[in-house]
Scaffold this motif. Structure first.
Motif, PDB file in Angstrom:
ATOM      1  N   UNK A  64      10.727   5.144   6.813  1.00 51.76           N
ATOM      2  CA  UNK A  64      12.467   5.133   5.904  1.00 51.76           C
ATOM      3  C   UNK A  64      11.531   5.604   5.166  1.00 51.76           C
ATOM      4  N   UNK A  65      10.162   5.112   4.135  1.00 52.64           N
ATOM      5  CA  UNK A  65       9.520   5.099   2.851  1.00 52.64           C
ATOM      6  C   UNK A  65       8.618   6.363   2.996  1.00 52.64           C
ATOM      7  N   UNK A  66       8.370   7.061   3.924  1.00 49.44           N
ATOM      8  CA  UNK A  66       7.301   8.006   4.011  1.00 49.44           C
ATOM      9  C   UNK A  66       7.712   9.658   3.517  1.00 49.44           C
ATOM     10  N   UNK A  67       8.463  10.045   3.076  1.00 51.02           N
ATOM     11  CA  UNK A  67       8.571  11.048   2.803  1.00 51.02           C
ATOM     12  C   UNK A  67       9.985  10.988   2.103  1.00 51.02           C
ATOM     13  N   UNK A  68      10.724  11.964   0.910  1.00 55.39           N
ATOM     14  CA  UNK A  68      11.517  12.632   0.205  1.00 55.39           C
ATOM     15  C   UNK A  68      12.558  12.614   0.836  1.00 55.39           C
ATOM     16  N   UNK A  69      13.576  12.994   0.250  1.00 59.72           N
ATOM     17  CA  UNK A  69      15.339  12.926   1.049  1.00 59.72           C
ATOM     18  C   UNK A  69      15.809  14.545   0.281  1.00 59.72           C
ATOM     19  N   UNK A 100       0.830  -1.243  -0.149  1.00 54.51           N
ATOM     20  CA  UNK A 100      -0.359   0.047   0.149  1.00 54.51           C
ATOM     21  C   UNK A 100       1.050   0.913  -0.636  1.00 54.51           C
ATOM     22  N   UNK A 101       0.546   3.060  -0.664  1.00 56.15           N
ATOM     23  CA  UNK A 101       0.714   3.714  -0.527  1.00 56.15           C
ATOM     24  C   UNK A 101       0.387   4.552   0.936  1.00 56.15           C
ATOM     25  N   UNK A 102       0.800   3.873   2.076  1.00 58.05           N
ATOM     26  CA  UNK A 102       0.500   5.165   2.770  1.00 58.05           C
ATOM     27  C   UNK A 102       0.131   6.736   2.973  1.00 58.05           C
ATOM     28  N   UNK A 103      -0.540   7.393   3.703  1.00 55.96           N
ATOM     29  CA  UNK A 103      -1.294   8.518   3.222  1.00 55.96           C
ATOM     30  C   UNK A 103      -0.299   9.635   2.941  1.00 55.96           C
ATOM     31  N   UNK A 104       0.271  10.445   2.604  1.00 54.66           N
ATOM     32  CA  UNK A 104       1.717  10.707   2.679  1.00 54.66           C
ATOM     33  C   UNK A 104       3.124  10.616   2.049  1.00 54.66           C
ATOM     34  N   UNK A 105       2.872   9.420   1.710  1.00 54.77           N
ATOM     35  CA  UNK A 105       4.220   9.038   1.391  1.00 54.77           C
ATOM     36  C   UNK A 105       3.859   8.468  -0.554  1.00 54.77           C
ATOM     37  N   UNK A 106       5.580   8.941  -0.579  1.00 54.11           N
ATOM     38  CA  UNK A 106       5.983   9.101  -1.856  1.00 54.11           C
ATOM     39  C   UNK A 106       5.724   7.633  -2.354  1.00 54.11           C
ATOM     40  N   UNK A 146       6.602   8.018  12.608  1.00 48.10           N
ATOM     41  CA  UNK A 146       5.821   8.130  10.627  1.00 48.10           C
ATOM     42  C   UNK A 146       5.571  10.418  10.654  1.00 48.10           C
ATOM     43  N   UNK A 147       4.300  10.566  11.492  1.00 48.87           N
ATOM     44  CA  UNK A 147       4.475  12.366  11.245  1.00 48.87           C
ATOM     45  C   UNK A 147       5.394  12.627  11.483  1.00 48.87           C
ATOM     46  N   UNK A 148       6.234  12.291  12.635  1.00 47.13           N
ATOM     47  CA  UNK A 148       7.664  12.692  12.913  1.00 47.13           C
ATOM     48  C   UNK A 148       8.201  12.831  12.574  1.00 47.13           C
ATOM     49  N   UNK A 149       8.893  11.562  12.253  1.00 42.89           N
ATOM     50  CA  UNK A 149      10.274  11.714  11.090  1.00 42.89           C
ATOM     51  C   UNK A 149       9.709  12.264   9.337  1.00 42.89           C
ATOM     52  N   UNK A 150       8.936  12.614   9.708  1.00 46.37           N
ATOM     53  CA  UNK A 150       8.656  13.753   7.841  1.00 46.37           C
ATOM     54  C   UNK A 150       8.416  15.404   8.583  1.00 46.37           C
ATOM     55  N   UNK A 151       8.397  15.164   9.375  1.00 46.81           N
ATOM     56  CA  UNK A 151       8.259  16.624   9.595  1.00 46.81           C
ATOM     57  C   UNK A 151       9.260  17.080  10.072  1.00 46.81           C
ATOM     58  N   UNK A 152      10.226  15.502  10.571  1.00 53.12           N
ATOM     59  CA  UNK A 152      11.490  16.630  11.518  1.00 53.12           C
ATOM     60  C   UNK A 152      12.549  16.236   9.910  1.00 53.12           C
ATOM     61  N   UNK A 153      12.624  15.543   9.268  1.00 53.44           N
ATOM     62  CA  UNK A 153      13.194  15.809   7.590  1.00 53.44           C
ATOM     63  C   UNK A 153      12.903  16.920   7.026  1.00 53.44           C
TER      64      UNK A 153
END
Length: 294
Positions: free
Chosen positions: A88-93, A27-33, A62-69
């Protein structure tokens, strides 16, 4: 904990409506790329990935990880206890970031590779199958339930009926980062969820204090830490010695600044408690989307 039968039936219907099946393989979790691959027979994946995604829920780590990145644009993003890689897959870098995902359970590595290979930053993501300890050493037992992989642990006293045992090579985070030639001096986003081994991890992560900027979230279970031989108070005070420490709020971008062990333990009505703690070098390292509460 698994949902009740009635709730599961309703969530299966919702999942079918969202994904075309109640048992997808990714699945693609909400907000993940990109998608997260998993074993559809794993109850933990069903609950945390399928059911939560169908309800547009995202976990606090996951929310904290995205926001912190997004805020720190880190030199290193370190996901310890990656499970299927949803964090780790929840956001772009940003260009130049290195992402290191460490997971002890060897049966999850094929799924992690699928998750990594589908991510836009795949070339900067490194997967490591290692049991994080305080020193490099010989392989040691790791216990997990194939039907619910989220509870895997190296703490023998946490082993339950249905758990299987496998031998996993051990190393410290200092050793792993040195092996990968990671510079430990710039900025770090950290997530740790290793079922009671968090205190042992910290003993083998002396380079954590080398980073100029840090935003991290760690699972903190006083019972599991105690069974691992690292009492919760000891682990908390080790964190507070070098970092600002905050408690999280369930499903909210809220933090409470902690000033002592008594301050943390006093928020619960029992000796054994479970929460997620956030650490940072300074207030400026915290994502601005997160608010402080009294």
């Amino acid at each position: 904990m698994p949902p009740t039968s009635m709730k599961s039936a309703l969530l299966d219907i919702l999942s079918w409506m969202r994904f075309g099946t109640s048992r997808p393989c990714s699945v693609i979790p909400p907000g993940s790329p990109s998608p997260v691959a998993f074993n559809p027979n794993d109850g933990r994946a069903l609950k945390k990935l399928v059911y939560d995604s169908a309800r547009n829920r995202v976990s606090i780590p996951m929310v904290f990880w995205r926001d912190a990145v997004a805020h720190l644009q880190p030199h290193l993003a370190l996901d310890v206890g990656a499970n299927y890689g949803e964090c780790f897959s929840a956001c772009n870098y940003p260009p130049g970031s290195k992402v290191v995902a460490i997971e002890a359970n060897p049966t999850l590595m094929p799924f992690l590779e699928k998750t990594r290979s589908a991510h836009p930053a795949r070339d900067n993501i490194i997967l490591v199958n290692r049991l994080v300890s305080d020193v490099k050493g010989k392989a040691q037992p790791f216990y997990f339930d194939p039907a619910w992989t989220g509870g895997g642990s190296a703490v023998g006293s946490l082993r339950k009926i249905g758990h299987v045992c496998t031998e996993v090579a051990t190393d410290s985070l200092d050793g792993i980062l040195e092996e990968l030639s990671v510079v430990t001096s710039d900025s770090l986003v950290l997530k740790v969820d290793i079922e009671g081994y968090e205190g042992i991890l910290l003993r083998g992560f002396s380079t954590l204090t080398n980073f100029q900027r840090v935003a991290g979230i760690l699972e903190f279970s006083s019972e599991m830490l105690e069974k691992a031989g690292t009492p919760g108070r000891q682990v908390y005070e080790q964190l507070q010695k070098n970092f600002l420490v905050f408690n999280t709020t369930k499903r909210k971008r809220e933090l409470r600044r902690l000033t002592s062990w008594e301050d943390l333990a006093g928020q619960f009505h029992r000796a054994d408690f479970h929460t997620d703690l956030v650490i940072s070098r300074s207030m400026a390292d915290l994502p601005p989307s997160w608010t402080l509460r009294d």
